[in-house]
Design a protein around this motif. Structure first.
Motif, PDB file in Angstrom:
ATOM      1  N   ASN A   1       8.840   6.457  -4.869  1.00  0.00           N
ATOM      2  CA  ASN A   1       8.509   7.674  -5.789  1.00  0.00           C
ATOM      3  C   ASN A   1       8.247   8.924  -5.067  1.00  0.00           C
ATOM      4  O   ASN A   1       7.979   9.905  -5.790  1.00  0.00           O
ATOM      5  CB  ASN A   1       7.480   7.293  -6.712  1.00  0.00           C
ATOM      6  CG  ASN A   1       7.922   5.974  -7.469  1.00  0.00           C
ATOM      7  OD1 ASN A   1       9.181   5.649  -7.632  1.00  0.00           O
ATOM      8  ND2 ASN A   1       7.169   5.126  -7.627  1.00  0.00           N
ATOM      9  N   GLY A   2       8.020   8.999  -3.843  1.00  0.00           N
ATOM     10  CA  GLY A   2       7.469  10.353  -2.939  1.00  0.00           C
ATOM     11  C   GLY A   2       6.024  10.448  -3.297  1.00  0.00           C
ATOM     12  O   GLY A   2       5.511   9.831  -4.234  1.00  0.00           O
ATOM     13  N   PRO A   3       5.443  11.357  -2.636  1.00  0.00           N
ATOM     14  CA  PRO A   3       3.982  11.487  -2.662  1.00  0.00           C
ATOM     15  C   PRO A   3       3.871  12.124  -3.790  1.00  0.00           C
ATOM     16  O   PRO A   3       4.256  13.114  -4.347  1.00  0.00           O
ATOM     17  CB  PRO A   3       3.689  12.391  -1.294  1.00  0.00           C
ATOM     18  CG  PRO A   3       4.963  12.741  -0.828  1.00  0.00           C
ATOM     19  CD  PRO A   3       6.199  11.977  -1.529  1.00  0.00           C
ATOM     20  N   ARG A   4       2.450  11.962  -4.302  1.00  0.00           N
ATOM     21  CA  ARG A   4       1.845  12.520  -5.497  1.00  0.00           C
ATOM     22  C   ARG A   4       1.629  14.125  -5.376  1.00  0.00           C
ATOM     23  O   ARG A   4       1.118  14.355  -4.229  1.00  0.00           O
ATOM     24  CB  ARG A   4       0.732  11.909  -6.011  1.00  0.00           C
ATOM     25  CG  ARG A   4       1.008  10.509  -6.497  1.00  0.00           C
ATOM     26  CD  ARG A   4      -0.308   9.871  -7.073  1.00  0.00           C
ATOM     27  NE  ARG A   4       0.254   8.425  -7.559  1.00  0.00           N
ATOM     28  CZ  ARG A   4      -0.677   7.440  -7.327  1.00  0.00           C
ATOM     29  NH1 ARG A   4      -1.828   7.790  -6.927  1.00  0.00           N
ATOM     30  NH2 ARG A   4      -0.574   6.205  -7.760  1.00  0.00           N
ATOM     31  N   THR A   5       1.865  14.890  -6.187  1.00  0.00           N
ATOM     32  CA  THR A   5       1.448  16.419  -6.104  1.00  0.00           C
ATOM     33  C   THR A   5       0.303  16.764  -7.046  1.00  0.00           C
ATOM     34  O   THR A   5       0.625  17.685  -7.485  1.00  0.00           O
ATOM     35  CB  THR A   5       2.638  17.194  -5.991  1.00  0.00           C
ATOM     36  OG1 THR A   5       3.493  17.025  -7.391  1.00  0.00           O
ATOM     37  CG2 THR A   5       3.793  16.808  -4.933  1.00  0.00           C
ATOM     38  N   ASP A   6      -0.487  15.929  -7.377  1.00  0.00           N
ATOM     39  CA  ASP A   6      -1.555  15.909  -8.339  1.00  0.00           C
ATOM     40  C   ASP A   6      -2.422  17.476  -7.925  1.00  0.00           C
ATOM     41  O   ASP A   6      -2.708  17.633  -6.986  1.00  0.00           O
ATOM     42  CB  ASP A   6      -2.487  14.667  -8.477  1.00  0.00           C
ATOM     43  CG  ASP A   6      -1.780  13.697  -9.071  1.00  0.00           C
ATOM     44  OD1 ASP A   6      -0.603  13.975  -9.298  1.00  0.00           O
ATOM     45  OD2 ASP A   6      -2.318  12.624  -9.009  1.00  0.00           O
TER      46      ASP A   6
ATOM     47  N   GLU B   1       0.855  -1.460   0.116  1.00  0.00           N
ATOM     48  CA  GLU B   1       0.005   0.000   0.009  1.00  0.00           C
ATOM     49  C   GLU B   1       0.864   1.232  -0.084  1.00  0.00           C
ATOM     50  O   GLU B   1       0.409   2.205  -0.512  1.00  0.00           O
ATOM     51  CB  GLU B   1      -0.883  -0.036   1.289  1.00  0.00           C
ATOM     52  CG  GLU B   1      -2.071  -0.971   1.005  1.00  0.00           C
ATOM     53  CD  GLU B   1      -3.186  -0.799   0.054  1.00  0.00           C
ATOM     54  OE1 GLU B   1      -3.518   0.434  -0.335  1.00  0.00           O
ATOM     55  OE2 GLU B   1      -3.329  -1.680  -0.423  1.00  0.00           O
ATOM     56  N   ASN B   2       2.028   1.332   0.645  1.00  0.00           N
ATOM     57  CA  ASN B   2       2.768   2.390   0.906  1.00  0.00           C
ATOM     58  C   ASN B   2       4.052   2.551  -0.082  1.00  0.00           C
ATOM     59  O   ASN B   2       4.617   3.412  -0.202  1.00  0.00           O
ATOM     60  CB  ASN B   2       3.114   2.612   2.083  1.00  0.00           C
ATOM     61  CG  ASN B   2       2.041   2.737   3.176  1.00  0.00           C
ATOM     62  OD1 ASN B   2       1.568   3.895   3.221  1.00  0.00           O
ATOM     63  ND2 ASN B   2       1.648   1.619   3.735  1.00  0.00           N
TER      64      ASN B   2
ATOM     65  N   ASP C   1       4.751   2.843  -3.354  1.00  0.00           N
ATOM     66  CA  ASP C   1       4.911   3.816  -4.488  1.00  0.00           C
ATOM     67  C   ASP C   1       4.890   5.388  -3.659  1.00  0.00           C
ATOM     68  O   ASP C   1       5.772   5.718  -4.219  1.00  0.00           O
ATOM     69  CB  ASP C   1       3.442   3.872  -5.104  1.00  0.00           C
ATOM     70  CG  ASP C   1       3.647   4.825  -6.266  1.00  0.00           C
ATOM     71  OD1 ASP C   1       4.523   4.564  -7.224  1.00  0.00           O
ATOM     72  OD2 ASP C   1       2.615   5.573  -6.755  1.00  0.00           O
ATOM     73  N   ASP C   2       4.284   5.531  -2.807  1.00  0.00           N
ATOM     74  CA  ASP C   2       4.507   6.859  -2.177  1.00  0.00           C
ATOM     75  C   ASP C   2       5.913   6.970  -1.695  1.00  0.00           C
ATOM     76  O   ASP C   2       6.703   8.114  -1.517  1.00  0.00           O
ATOM     77  CB  ASP C   2       3.542   7.430  -1.016  1.00  0.00           C
ATOM     78  CG  ASP C   2       2.184   7.550  -1.659  1.00  0.00           C
ATOM     79  OD1 ASP C   2       2.121   8.032  -2.995  1.00  0.00           O
ATOM     80  OD2 ASP C   2       1.291   7.791  -0.873  1.00  0.00           O
ATOM     81  N   ILE C   3       6.485   5.993  -1.073  1.00  0.00           N
ATOM     82  CA  ILE C   3       7.893   6.237  -0.288  1.00  0.00           C
ATOM     83  C   ILE C   3       8.692   6.189  -1.452  1.00  0.00           C
ATOM     84  O   ILE C   3       9.800   6.735  -1.190  1.00  0.00           O
ATOM     85  CB  ILE C   3       7.916   4.757   0.831  1.00  0.00           C
ATOM     86  CG1 ILE C   3       6.881   5.054   1.919  1.00  0.00           C
ATOM     87  CG2 ILE C   3       9.149   4.662   1.227  1.00  0.00           C
ATOM     88  CD1 ILE C   3       6.735   3.824   2.935  1.00  0.00           C
TER      89      ILE C   3
END
Length: 131
Positions: free
Chosen positions: A126-131, A119-120, A122-124
């Motif tokens: 690649n960094g959190p999305r800034t959409d 679950e985590n 991708d964010d960890i």
């Protein structure tokens, strides 16, 4: 980077018996942790948590594992009493692998860890999305 000085939640604190026991270099738990938390160890344990499987099924399930690493990981987990190996007296030879009772106990603990990582990741990574 700011370091938190807050006390951890009670559920995340090590029990007193573990606090001094797992950190010394000679603690046997460190060897076992190395076996069960290796990339292939975790994946094989998770695959077998779905039920017994043959060598070829495990090799397909854990994409990227070499024959050597699969054999080594299975032997280690079998020696640790987590995996059972049963050779069938048939031709061609057939070997089935399954979890022991202790292996199922461990896999029940690993599933939430791997679910959290899935679950985590991708964010960890690649960094959190800034959409």
């Amino acid at each position: 980077m700011e370091v938190s000085t807050a006390d951890p939640a009670p559920a995340t604190r090590l029990p007193a018996a573990l606090a001094d026991g797992v950190f010394p270099a000679g603690c046997p738990s460190r060897t076992l942790l190395d076996h069960i938390t290796s990339k292939w160890g975790v994946l094989i344990l998770l695959a077998l948590s779905e039920g017994g499987q043959r060598w070829s099924e495990l090799r397909r399930r854990a994409e990227g594992v070499s024959e050597k690493m699969l054999a080594q990981t299975l032997k280690t987990l079998e020696r640790d009493g987590l995996v059972s190996r049963k050779a069938q007296p048939v031709i061609p030879p057939r070997v089935d692998y399954s979890l022991t009772e202790r292996g199922y106990e461990l896999s029940a603990l690993l599933v939430p860890l791997v679910a959290w990582a899935f679950e985590n990741a991708d964010d960890i990574i690649n960094g959190p999305r800034t959409d």
